[in-house]
Design a protein around this motif. Structure first.
Motif, short mmCIF file in Angstrom:
data_model
loop_
_atom_site.label_atom_id
_atom_site.label_comp_id
_atom_site.label_asym_id
_atom_site.label_seq_id
_atom_site.Cartn_x
_atom_site.Cartn_y
_atom_site.Cartn_z
N HIS A 123 0.83 -1.21 0.00
CA HIS A 123 0.00 0.00 0.00
C HIS A 123 0.86 1.26 0.00
O HIS A 123 0.48 2.28 -0.53
CB HIS A 123 -0.95 -0.03 1.21
N ARG A 124 2.06 1.18 0.57
CA ARG A 124 2.89 2.38 0.66
C ARG A 124 3.71 2.51 -0.63
O ARG A 124 4.83 2.02 -0.73
CB ARG A 124 3.80 2.31 1.89
N GLU A 125 3.12 3.22 -1.57
CA GLU A 125 3.73 3.30 -2.89
C GLU A 125 4.76 4.42 -2.94
O GLU A 125 4.74 5.28 -3.82
CB GLU A 125 2.65 3.54 -3.96
N GLU A 126 5.60 4.45 -1.96
CA GLU A 126 6.70 5.41 -1.93
C GLU A 126 7.89 4.67 -1.34
O GLU A 126 7.74 3.60 -0.77
CB GLU A 126 6.35 6.60 -1.03
N SER A 127 9.04 5.27 -1.48
CA SER A 127 10.21 4.74 -0.77
C SER A 127 10.51 5.67 0.38
O SER A 127 10.51 6.89 0.21
CB SER A 127 11.42 4.68 -1.70
N CYS A 128 10.72 5.10 1.54
CA CYS A 128 11.14 5.94 2.68
C CYS A 128 11.87 5.06 3.67
O CYS A 128 11.44 3.94 3.96
CB CYS A 128 9.94 6.62 3.33
N ARG A 184 10.57 9.75 -1.60
CA ARG A 184 9.41 9.82 -0.73
C ARG A 184 8.28 10.51 -1.46
O ARG A 184 8.50 11.29 -2.37
CB ARG A 184 9.75 10.63 0.52
N ASP A 185 7.07 10.23 -1.03
CA ASP A 185 5.92 10.93 -1.58
C ASP A 185 5.14 11.52 -0.41
O ASP A 185 4.22 10.91 0.12
CB ASP A 185 5.07 9.93 -2.38
N ASP A 186 5.56 12.73 -0.02
CA ASP A 186 4.98 13.33 1.18
C ASP A 186 3.52 13.73 0.98
O ASP A 186 2.76 13.80 1.94
CB ASP A 186 5.81 14.55 1.60
N ASP A 187 3.15 14.00 -0.26
CA ASP A 187 1.76 14.40 -0.48
C ASP A 187 0.80 13.26 -0.17
O ASP A 187 -0.25 13.46 0.41
CB ASP A 187 1.56 14.85 -1.94
#
Lengths: 248, 208, 645
Positions: free
Chosen positions: C583-588, C605-608
């Protein structure tokens, strides 16, 4: 490598035990000693036999859980090494290896190679601490500690409480364990206020647990995976005499 | 054990040095033996000092033995089950045989007293003729052999015992460990050799 | 198909709305107090005796509460906190090098890749200084300088020397300190200690945590323990991967059972991978051992240029070697952050250039360092690490390059807690690595010990007191229907495990689970891979319940049964781990989604879309978990993308 393991099997504390031989035809020299037992246990499980019970946890030589007597030596043939850090490459193809639990009247066998070491905890509970309730501590730099004292306290504080000293001692004595705690805490300025009561209480608890007396054989320090030295025992004796004679 | 052991060790050193007087000849030695009975005169009555010393030594031996017995009992109780694979002791031989060496020495002391103090077993057996009493015993090869065995036991006992006493009394430290071990070995060799010179010399005919 | 449902947002309502420096003071002032004379009548259960649990048990008992404490080990001195090597951070600023509470707070939020809660992190930094005082007073032998004052070093790439240490055994020394404090309370009767006793389930009555069901591992007896509150201090879930640097018996059962009873599980996909571990030597491998990262200061990492090159390393000439970190990251070279170094190693092995058994390893070569500094200097600096490597592999690193490979090391995710460290089940508090509280998506070096002790010694006790003082708790006893139902469930589960009598061992399932997770949800995660894993994991779980073989009985010491019970929970947790990662389609931080990277391969990251903590509600075994988002606001540390290229 092909190894034969003769292992102490005992179903419970009150059950009789005996040595049972098992073949491990596919031992790998890179296995740790406990992985060797894992491999045997996987096979025993599939064959419907009861796997060998043994204590283990961190498997990197620091938690103090593991420990068996291998060919008459606590933690096996390698110096300064816990059982989990011992590897099969220390043995040769075709070897017969005897594996037994720690033996001491204070360490009852629970099952197979697992023993009850709670006596060591009770020794610490009797006074192996500095009474400093949370929040009461002064600023850390208010009491400088000379480096040699801090270093020697550290050396003694590295004890992992595995019980190899007791297992190796022909007298089943816990002197090295107890002395390491006394030497750790009594040497520090923070430990000074409870110096006398600590050593007296620890020794009393040690004696009450049924551990044997020290005859300075030095087997403990040879077996100790952390190399706690014999002079810790001299320190304990010194502190004990000092406390008994009422010197402050 | 440490305190009584050290007390006995002190006595042994003096005893050994006294024995060596035998090389100064019969007169000197018998004179020395007689003097032992008069130490403390005239404050103390004849032989009183000797009896005090004997009393202290007996107490020391008894306490030493009783402690050893208690410790052994406790130790055997603490480890009732032996390992089925023989433990390879890493400690030295001296450490290993403390218990049996101690028993051997106890038996030897009894024999030794019957030989030279009460003279019960002595072949010559003349009160006051210490020199001849000694020579008569040690001329027999097997008496000398017993002494040699006993003195080796004594040396081993001291080698572990002296260092062990330093441990028990808390005098040992990392910085002193080598010194104490060295002193223990030195004392062991000194006493064993010192005590054995006399019987061996007698047997070899150097003293007669 | 969707693997989850979206529920309502969740928020921490306990941190006071005042400037961040005042929040902790305000919270403690607002907290209700329990009359000291009454504390003895309140019972608190603490599960686990690591840094957080040991510290909490000792402190609560000192304050007068009646504590019942548990650990599965034979002694409370053995928890895996003991294995931490590096050190513990504290904003003491003894070096006068510009450190401050604010800087530690700032570094920790930034290091956590902006996925942690500012309030909690600030409090952690504030508390850090007290921890050092406390531990020194307990006799913890920290490293000292010749003047007798405490030594510190800089750690994990930070610019200030704020890490206190005790040689390479800081965790051990801190744990022994907490253990001794706990021992003192056991002797005084304040703590009733149950070693070799494992929690099987949480007892929840009228929506509140009121006790646990636990099994005596020696006798097999299952008992209930009731209390006014339950504290879980059971550590992380890294062993879900089977191979990790965690202790062999470390497990997630306590937090997973609490999750099943209603505690939300936050950010399970944030797992930390350590780049310098000793690679596995074969199928028998049971755990992995970490070596200090400091090795990368002087060692050079390389692989053979040609895939499948089987020559021994000394036979491979310079031209046939690829010093890939130096090539790709010329600025930082071998010192790039943990996650980048780890992923790069994996990429090289995926290209077939890996070395050692199974091609899962890269060389860490000290030949140049030995040439430059001399062998004596290298020995002086790294001697103990080389010795450890030699002991485990049988190879001499002075002659042959070391082989290293990344391994799971720490889990930032855990049960969701508010500012009071209370989970979504009232009365169930979670401390240490078991909660998700302070590290966001990535933990900085020497911060785990800090958090465990901060939670246990200083944060939990006043907040637990507040809960007890402000909650009216009815008396419950073992005959309560919820209690008997929970006991029956726990017993039934064990009976079921014993009755299957299939043909596969527990370990074979655990290994397979670990392999799936490591391949698809390890260092680099893709949507395809995660979907594949989510297809396979339910099958594996069902197969487990169909064909696992657990010998022996439940009525005596049975280590196979203990493991089976833990693995059954890992199987469920593994699914949630993949759902969260999907579900977390960002890298962090520790979570790298291949789809979300910059053109030069950096995490993006996708902060939005994802500036929130993901708190998962249990959706039933094999059911659909429900996502509750806790939006994260950054009022003090401003969002910024990190860059190491």
């Amino acid at each position: 490598m092909k190894l034969t393991l003769r292992i102490w099997r005992q179903a419970g504390p009150a059950e009789p035990g005996r040595m049972v031989a098992y073949e491990v035809p596919d031992a790998n020299p890179d296995m740790s000693f406990l992985e060797l037992l894992d491999v045997l246990n996987e096979r025993l499980t599939l064959e419907g036999e009861d796997p060998v019970t043994f204590d283990h946890d961190c498997r990197e030589g620091i938690c103090g859980s593991c420990g068996v007597v291998i060919n008459g030596q606590a933690h096996g043939p390698r110096a300064l090494t816990t059982t989990c850090q011992l590897h099969v490459r220390s043995f040769s193809d075709g070897d017969v290896i005897d594996i037994e639990p720690w033996r001491s009247v204070a360490f009852g066998v629970l099952k197979d190679l697992m023993v009850d070491r709670s006596g060591l905890d009770r020794i610490i509970q009797a006074g192996g601490y500095i009474s400093a309730p949370t929040g009461s501590a002064p600023e850390a730099h208010s009491t400088p500690v000379p480096k040699p004292i801090a270093d020697s306290a550290f050396d003694n504080a590295t004890c992992i409480g595995c019980g190899a000293c007791v297992a190796a001692c022909p007298n089943g004595s816990a002197m090295l364990f107890t002395s390491a705690k006394v030497a750790h805490l009594n040497s520090l300025p923070q430990g000074a206020p409870e110096r006398a009561s600590r050593v007296l209480n620890l020794v009393e608890a040690m004696d009450a647990e049924g551990f044997g007396g020290c005859t300075n054989t030095g087997e403990c320090t040879n077996a100790c995976p952390k190399g706690i030295p014999m002079d810790s025992i001299a320190t304990l004796n010194r502190e004990y005499l000092r406390a008994s004679l009422g010197r402050k | 054990m440490a305190v009584t052991g050290l007390l006995m060790l002190l006595f042994l050193i003096v005893h050994m040095l006294g024995n060596l007087k035998i090389f100064f000849g019969r007169t000197d030695f018998d004179h020395y033996a007689h003097w032992l009975r008069t130490i403390g005169n005239p404050v103390l009555h004849e032989s009183w000092y000797l009896w005090i010393q004997r009393f202290v030594l007996v107490v020391a031996v008894v306490l030493h033995a009783v402690s050893a017995y208690q410790l052994s009992r406790r130790d055997l109780k603490a480890r009732p089950t032996k390992y089925s694979h023989h433990q390879r002791a890493k400690a030295g031989y001296a450490t290993h045989i403390m218990r049996y060496g101690g028993i051997t020495l106890a038996l030897f002391i009894v024999y030794h007293i019957l030989d030279f103090t009460t003279l019960t077993l002595n072949r010559h057996g003349v009160d006051g003729a210490a020199y001849d009493n000694i020579v008569s015993s040690f001329s027999v090869w097997w008496v000398t052999a017993i002494y040699i065995a006993a003195m080796i036991c004594l040396g081993l006992h001291i080698q572990h015992g002296f260092w062990s006493a330093a441990q028990t009394l808390g005098y040992n430290r990392p910085s002193r460990d080598r010194a104490f071990k060295g002193a223990a070995t030195g004392l062991a060799v000194l006493l064993t050799v010192g005590f054995l010179i006399v019987p061996v010399s007698v047997l070899a005919g150097l003293v007669d | 198909m969707s693997f989850y449902r979206l529920g309502d947002d969740i928020a921490d309502t306990t941190a006071p709305d005042v400037p961040i420096e005042q929040r902790w003071d305000k919270r403690r002032f607002d907290a209700k107090l329990v009359n000291p004379a009454n504390r003895r009548r309140h019972t608190v259960i603490v599960v686990g005796t690591g840094l957080a649990g040991g510290a909490a048990g000792a402190t609560l008992a000192e304050q007068g509460y009646h504590v019942i404490q548990f650990c599965y080990q034979d002694s409370p001195r053995r928890a895996h906190s003991i294995a931490a090597q590096g050190g513990i951070n504290a904003a003491k600023n003894y070096r006068n090098d510009g450190d401050s509470v604010y800087r530690l707070f700032y570094d920790t939020v930034k290091g956590g890749d902006f996925r942690s809660r500012e309030s909690n992190v600030y409090r952690l930094a504030q508390t850090s200084t007290q921890i050092i005082d406390q531990c020194v007073a307990q006799g913890v032998p920290f490293a000292r300088e010749y003047g007798g004052l405490l030594d510190t070093r800089s750690f994990g790439g930070v610019q200030v020397a704020r890490t206190f240490y005790a040689r390479g055994q800081t965790g051990q020394q801190l744990l022994i300190g907490a253990y001794q404090a706990l021992s003192r309370q056991i002797d005084a009767g304040g703590v009733e200690m149950h070693a070799r006793t494992e929690m099987l389930d949480l007892i929840v009555i009228d929506g509140r945590a009121r006790g646990i069901v636990a099994r005596d591992l020696v006798t097999g007896e299952i008992s209930t323990y009731l209390a006014d509150a339950v504290v879980l201090a059971t550590g992380g879930y890294g062993n879900v991967f089977y191979l990790s640097t965690n202790a062999k018996n470390s497990n997630a059962s306590a937090i997973w059972r609490a999750h099943r009873r209603g505690a939300y599980f936050a950010n399970p996909c944030y797992t930390q991978i350590h780049p310098t571990c000793i690679p596995r030597s074969g199928d028998h491998q049971s755990k992995l051992t970490l070596m200090s990262e400091s090795l990368r200061n002087d060692g050079r990492i390389w692989v053979p240029k040609n895939p499948g090159d089987t020559r021994s390393p000394d036979q491979i000439p310079e031209d046939d070697r690829d010093y890939y970190l130096e090539r790709i990251y010329p600025g930082f070279g071998n010192l790039v952050p943990r996650d980048i170094a780890s992923r790069a190693a994996k990429n090289q092995c995926d290209l077939g250039r890996g070395v050692g058994p199974g091609g899962l390893g890269v060389y860490l070569d000290f030949a140049d360092a030995i040439k430059r500094m001399g062998e004596a200097a290298v020995r002086e600096k790294y001697g103990n690490l080389f010795e450890m490597y030699d002991r485990i592999t049988g190879e001499d690193p002075y002659k042959v390059p070391m082989r290293i490979y990344p391994a799971i090391h720490y889990t930032m995710g855990g049960l969701w807690v508010d500012y009071d460290l209370q989970s979504t089940i009232p009365g169930c508090f979670v401390v240490g690595e078991a909660n998700f509280s302070d590290h966001g998506a990535n933990r900085l070096g020497a911060s785990a010990l800090m958090q465990g002790l901060a939670d246990g010694y200083f944060v939990l006790p006043p907040m637990l007191g507040n809960y007890i003082a402000s909650t009216k708790l009815d008396k419950v006893d073992a005959s309560h229907p919820e209690v008997t139902a929970t006991v029956a469930e726990a017993t039934g589960r064990l009976d079921r495990l014993l009755s299957i009598d299939g043909e596969r061992t527990v370990d074979s399932f655990h290994r397979e689970l670990g392999e799936i997770l490591w391949n698809e949800c390890g260092m680099a995660r893709t949507e395809d891979g995660l979907r594949k894993a989510l297809g396979r994991l339910p099958e594996l779980r069902e197969e487990f319940w169909r064909s696992v073989k657990v010998p022996g009985s439940g009525a005596s010491l049975n280590q196979s049964l203990e493991r089976a019970n833990r693995v059954s929970d890992f199987l469920e947790l593994g699914e949630l781990l993949c759902v969260d990662a999907l579900h977390r389609e960002e890298s962090c931080g520790g979570h790298f989604r291949v789809e979300s990277q910059t053109p030069d391969g950096e995490a993006r990251r996708d902060d939005d879309r994802f500036a929130y903590a993901a708190a998962w509600e249990f959706g039933g075994t094999g059911g659909t978990p429900v996502l509750h988002r806790e939006p994260l606001e950054f009022d003090y540390v401003h969002l910024a993308q990190r860059n190491y290229a």
